[in-house]
Design a protein around this motif. Structure first.
Motif, PDB file in Angstrom:
ATOM      1  N   ASN A   1      -3.107   0.629  -3.756  1.00 38.96           N
ATOM      2  CA  ASN A   1      -2.714  -0.743  -3.453  1.00 38.96           C
ATOM      3  C   ASN A   1      -2.242  -1.476  -4.695  1.00 38.96           C
TER       4      ASN A   1
ATOM      5  N   GLY B   1      -5.930   3.197  -2.822  1.00 33.89           N
ATOM      6  CA  GLY B   1      -5.135   2.958  -1.622  1.00 33.89           C
ATOM      7  C   GLY B   1      -3.886   3.831  -1.475  1.00 33.89           C
TER       8      GLY B   1
ATOM      9  N   THR C   1       0.847  -1.190   0.000  1.00 30.15           N
ATOM     10  CA  THR C   1       0.000   0.000   0.000  1.00 30.15           C
ATOM     11  C   THR C   1       0.885   1.243   0.000  1.00 30.15           C
TER      12      THR C   1
END
Length: 352
Positions: free
Chosen positions: A344, A342, A204
């Motif tokens: 991510n 995120g 992340t």
């Protein structure tokens, strides 16, 4: 013991929305000013960059949890398991159930619990929860399910990615043309035979990147200010993905101990055709190789970006030979990779 996918399933909605259907939309800039290009020019540029020609939307009677259940049924049938032996049901989603015409997401009970209810599973030890991880949510749920099995907390899990982004798009935002609906599901379990998950990578980035994708007001100044829609900084996401996703993919491959020449397929999040092609090219360049023909199956042209559903749907379609000139054979080494809110990033190397 190896941790393997023993069944897959997907649900592709029936409502087809073509690029031409956006010709009458009133696109505006983020600040509410009129978009500078004609809709025809905007749509042409959109197609050239994203590769999207059409996308799928849910009909009014269905919600994201409904299609999660329908995809799960197919995965269960393919794996031929007793549903009462499932230890976990994990559903990756971003907005839960947003009913047609509603202004709120319905997240209680969890979508996973709703799927369990629809499956009529009686076993209370089948634990259900949702995961919120942006577009990489299904892969992250697979990583979590693998961890449960590895540590002895589970033997068999149902992992689903389901989203109805058509319910949270701003019709005054050009980016609304990207998003679509769909669901994909897998059964993952411990097996004694070879293959399965070989390695994973997950990260992340939120120091500067947390708000590249967010929930915001409509681009139209006259719209209800209390209603929020999915928004994104497309340029920032594109630049971020091109730098960071190939590095994560390379790290994951190195952890697996496999050579890139052994990689038969790369199943990457279907977000933007040019971005995916650039990510793949950079990944192979980092590994000192050229991109081989046919290594990256694509569905974005017809299915658009269904977020958490793109990778499991793509995998299911290839396994079931629903995409021309794409198939998997026993022993094939493949990679699953995604990027999203995120911000991510994650990846899995898997032996089929």
């Amino acid at each position: 013991m190896n941790i393997k996918i023993t069944g897959t399933g997907s649900y592709i909605p029936n409502v087809i929305t073509k690029n031409a259907d956006f010709h009458l939309h009133d696109f505006k800039n983020l600040d509410g000013t009129q978009f500078p290009h004609s809709n025809e020019e905007t749509i042409q540029k959109f197609k050239a960059i994203t590769g999207i020609e059409e996308r799928r939307y849910l009909d009014d009677t269905l919600n994201a949890s409904d299609i999660a259940f329908l995809a799960a049924q197919k995965a269960i049938e393919a794996s031929n398991i007793d549903i009462e032996t499932l230890d976990y049901i994990i559903v990756a989603t971003n907005y839960g159930d947003v009913k047609k015409g509603a202004i709120q997401s319905d997240t209680v009970p969890s979508m996973a619990s709703r799927v369990k209810y629809h499956l009529r599973i009686k076993n209370p030890k089948c634990v259900c929860y949702d995961i919120l991880f942006g577009c990489p949510g299904w892969i992250e749920a697979m990583i979590q399910a693998q961890a449960f099995i590895k540590c002895g907390m589970a033997k068999r899990c149902l992992v689903i990615g389901s989203e109805a982004l058509s319910r949270v798009v701003d019709k005054h935002d050009r980016d609304s043309m990207i998003f679509s609906d769909g669901a994909g599901a897998t059964i993952i379990e411990a097996k004694e035979d070879g293959g399965g998950i070989l390695a994973h990578e997950s990260a992340t980035y939120s120091y500067n990147e947390a708000n590249y994708i967010y929930f915001g007001k409509s681009n139209c100044p006259k719209a209800d200010p209390n209603i929020r829609y999915i928004k994104m900084n497309g340029r920032k996401i594109y630049e971020f993905a091109l730098i960071n996703v190939p590095k994560a993919m390379k790290s994951c491959l190195e952890k697996s101990g496999k050579d890139i020449k052994a990689l038969k397929k790369v199943f990457i999040h279907q977000a933007n055709e040019k971005m995916d092609q650039a990510i793949l090219k950079r990944f192979y360049k980092l590994c000192g190789e050229q991109v081989p023909d046919g290594v990256m199956p694509m569905t974005i042209q017809e299915l658009g970006n269904s977020s958490v559903a793109t990778v499991p749907t793509l995998l299911d379609l290839v396994i079931n030979k629903q995409i021309d000139h794409q198939e998997l054979k026993k022993g094939d080494i493949i990679m699953l990779a995604s990027v999203g809110a995120g911000m991510n990033i994650n990846a899995i190397v898997y032996e089929y």
